[in-house]
Scaffold this motif. Structure first.
Motif, PDB file in Angstrom:
ATOM      1  N   ASP A  28      -5.952   3.846   3.817  1.00 37.98           N
ATOM      2  CA  ASP A  28      -5.680   2.410   3.269  1.00 37.98           C
ATOM      3  C   ASP A  28      -6.424   2.899   2.271  1.00 37.98           C
ATOM      4  O   ASP A  28      -6.736   4.283   1.963  1.00 37.98           O
ATOM      5  N   ASP A  29      -6.152   2.034   0.982  1.00 39.18           N
ATOM      6  CA  ASP A  29      -6.937   2.266  -0.370  1.00 39.18           C
ATOM      7  C   ASP A  29      -8.935   3.213   0.190  1.00 39.18           C
ATOM      8  O   ASP A  29      -8.845   3.918  -0.812  1.00 39.18           O
ATOM      9  N   ILE A  30      -9.731   3.235   0.823  1.00 42.70           N
ATOM     10  CA  ILE A  30     -10.626   2.936   1.050  1.00 42.70           C
ATOM     11  C   ILE A  30     -10.371   4.516   1.554  1.00 42.70           C
ATOM     12  O   ILE A  30     -11.015   5.925   1.002  1.00 42.70           O
ATOM     13  N   GLU A  31      -9.487   4.994   2.006  1.00 38.53           N
ATOM     14  CA  GLU A  31      -9.653   6.936   2.266  1.00 38.53           C
ATOM     15  C   GLU A  31      -9.152   7.597   1.177  1.00 38.53           C
ATOM     16  O   GLU A  31      -9.520   8.367   0.960  1.00 38.53           O
ATOM     17  N   THR A  32      -7.723   6.493   0.982  1.00 40.56           N
ATOM     18  CA  THR A  32      -7.763   7.211  -0.710  1.00 40.56           C
ATOM     19  C   THR A  32      -8.610   7.889  -1.670  1.00 40.56           C
ATOM     20  O   THR A  32      -9.274   8.978  -1.571  1.00 40.56           O
ATOM     21  N   ALA A  33     -10.364   6.811  -2.263  1.00 40.25           N
ATOM     22  CA  ALA A  33     -10.595   6.874  -2.804  1.00 40.25           C
ATOM     23  C   ALA A  33     -11.733   8.113  -1.916  1.00 40.25           C
ATOM     24  O   ALA A  33     -12.688   8.527  -2.831  1.00 40.25           O
ATOM     25  N   PHE A  58       1.409  -0.855   0.175  1.00 38.48           N
ATOM     26  CA  PHE A  58       0.108  -0.047   0.029  1.00 38.48           C
ATOM     27  C   PHE A  58       1.209   0.844  -0.111  1.00 38.48           C
ATOM     28  O   PHE A  58       0.208   2.473  -0.660  1.00 38.48           O
ATOM     29  N   LYS A  59       2.037   1.766   0.718  1.00 39.52           N
ATOM     30  CA  LYS A  59       2.955   2.307   0.548  1.00 39.52           C
ATOM     31  C   LYS A  59       3.751   2.574  -0.540  1.00 39.52           C
ATOM     32  O   LYS A  59       4.211   4.242  -0.210  1.00 39.52           O
ATOM     33  N   ARG A  60       3.425   2.057  -1.823  1.00 44.38           N
ATOM     34  CA  ARG A  60       4.141   2.216  -3.034  1.00 44.38           C
ATOM     35  C   ARG A  60       3.520   3.318  -3.358  1.00 44.38           C
ATOM     36  O   ARG A  60       2.034   3.389  -3.567  1.00 44.38           O
ATOM     37  N   VAL A 104      -9.573   4.323  -6.583  1.00 49.66           N
ATOM     38  CA  VAL A 104     -11.033   5.170  -7.463  1.00 49.66           C
ATOM     39  C   VAL A 104     -12.646   4.793  -6.591  1.00 49.66           C
ATOM     40  O   VAL A 104     -12.118   3.319  -6.118  1.00 49.66           O
ATOM     41  N   LEU A 105     -13.198   5.385  -6.390  1.00 46.86           N
ATOM     42  CA  LEU A 105     -14.572   4.896  -6.107  1.00 46.86           C
ATOM     43  C   LEU A 105     -15.564   4.510  -6.930  1.00 46.86           C
ATOM     44  O   LEU A 105     -16.030   5.809  -7.458  1.00 46.86           O
ATOM     45  N   ILE A 106     -16.235   3.619  -6.824  1.00 47.18           N
ATOM     46  CA  ILE A 106     -17.447   3.038  -7.315  1.00 47.18           C
ATOM     47  C   ILE A 106     -18.530   3.878  -6.681  1.00 47.18           C
ATOM     48  O   ILE A 106     -19.349   2.895  -5.675  1.00 47.18           O
ATOM     49  N   PRO A 136     -14.815   8.924  -9.998  1.00 47.27           N
ATOM     50  CA  PRO A 136     -13.634   9.789  -9.037  1.00 47.27           C
ATOM     51  C   PRO A 136     -12.661   8.985  -7.701  1.00 47.27           C
ATOM     52  O   PRO A 136     -12.535   7.643  -7.512  1.00 47.27           O
ATOM     53  N   GLY A 137     -11.507   9.575  -8.235  1.00 49.82           N
ATOM     54  CA  GLY A 137     -10.197   8.931  -7.157  1.00 49.82           C
ATOM     55  C   GLY A 137      -9.066   9.374  -7.581  1.00 49.82           C
ATOM     56  O   GLY A 137      -9.226  10.396  -8.796  1.00 49.82           O
ATOM     57  N   GLY A 138      -7.782   8.836  -7.133  1.00 46.39           N
ATOM     58  CA  GLY A 138      -6.468   9.150  -7.489  1.00 46.39           C
ATOM     59  C   GLY A 138      -5.341   8.640  -6.627  1.00 46.39           C
ATOM     60  O   GLY A 138      -5.743   7.757  -6.137  1.00 46.39           O
ATOM     61  N   ARG A 139      -4.703   9.334  -7.059  1.00 44.39           N
ATOM     62  CA  ARG A 139      -3.572   8.521  -6.458  1.00 44.39           C
ATOM     63  C   ARG A 139      -3.064   8.432  -4.306  1.00 44.39           C
ATOM     64  O   ARG A 139      -4.128   9.393  -3.946  1.00 44.39           O
ATOM     65  N   ARG A 140      -2.803   7.715  -4.026  1.00 43.79           N
ATOM     66  CA  ARG A 140      -2.972   7.555  -2.677  1.00 43.79           C
ATOM     67  C   ARG A 140      -1.582   8.887  -2.072  1.00 43.79           C
ATOM     68  O   ARG A 140      -0.467   9.534  -2.572  1.00 43.79           O
TER      69      ARG A 140
END
Length: 231
Positions: free
Chosen positions: A90-95, A40-42, A48-50, A80-84
């Motif tokens: 986590d990915d959820i927070e990014t989306a 995840f840290k990469r 993206v959010l569906i 909607p979405g983008g890079r962390r």
């Protein structure tokens, strides 16, 4: 959130309950745990959010047309979405963060139910689809970020399983012959073209949600799969 609220549609409640119990996708606890890993840290990771809601008898998804000002994928349709960010847990927070920044969607309105397997772009960016339900569509006041988003629109999710308004293009990459799908969607007197990775993600999501295969052969690029060995 309480999914037993009588004001909520049976269709989305059924989806909510099935996803939260499903073993076929990454459930939230496992996803949250894995997101703390080095993977995840990469820096080349995005989410993206569906975001699904019910309108009439159909389940719809929120989509955007990217601003022509952007340096990459300008004018294209995307989720909607983008890079962390470094601060994302986590990915959820990014989306959810990206959806708030891009379209003004309050994270508190979205009930995240699952995280799908990641897609890998040709440029080797890992894109993680996060599925969430917007129970109260009326509470969402779309506010597009003019620097990133030209317009916000909605499309019925099931359209990504149908041949209607769909065309395809044969492509090849490193010996892998695959198909890119193009879906034409008319709404508010405009025609939007949903294609490439966004179309692929929505085909996969719709197949899972409706529990059936598309009316066409997906023939997705092998390099979208995280287990694909790149030469």
């Amino acid at each position: 959130m309480d999914s037993n609220n009588n004001t909520r549609s049976g269709k989305l409640v059924d989806l909510y309950q099935r996803f939260r119990q499903s073993k076929s996708v990454s459930p939230l606890p496992d996803a949250a745990e894995s997101n703390q890993s080095e993977t995840f840290k990469r820096p080349n990771r995005a989410a993206v959010l569906i975001c699904l809601f019910e309108e009439g008898n159909d389940v719809h998804v929120i989509l955007t047309k990217r601003s022509s000002k952007l340096s990459s994928y300008s004018g294209e349709v995307s989720l909607p979405g983008g890079r962390r960010d470094e601060e994302d847990r986590d990915d959820i927070e990014t989306a959810l963060r990206e959806a708030k920044e891009e379209i003004g969607l309050d994270p508190g309105l979205v009930d995240v139910v699952t995280v799908l397997e990641p897609f890998i772009t040709k440029g080797n960016v890992t894109v993680v689809p996060v599925i969430g339900i917007l129970w109260d569509k009326q509470s969402f006041n779309p506010v597009p970020n003019a620097e990133e988003v030209e317009s916000i629109f909605y499309a019925p999710l099931e359209m990504f399983l149908k041949n209607k308004n769909r065309r395809q293009e044969e492509k090849e990459f490193q010996g892998d012959k695959y198909v890119l799908h193009y879906f034409d969607h008319e709404t508010n007197n405009k025609v939007y073209v949903i294609w490439a990775l966004t179309a692929g993600i929505l085909i996969a999501a719709a197949s899972l949600i409706y529990k059936r295969q598309p009316d066409f052969q997906p023939r997705m690029p092998k390099f979208w799969n995280k287990n694909y060995s790149r030469s």
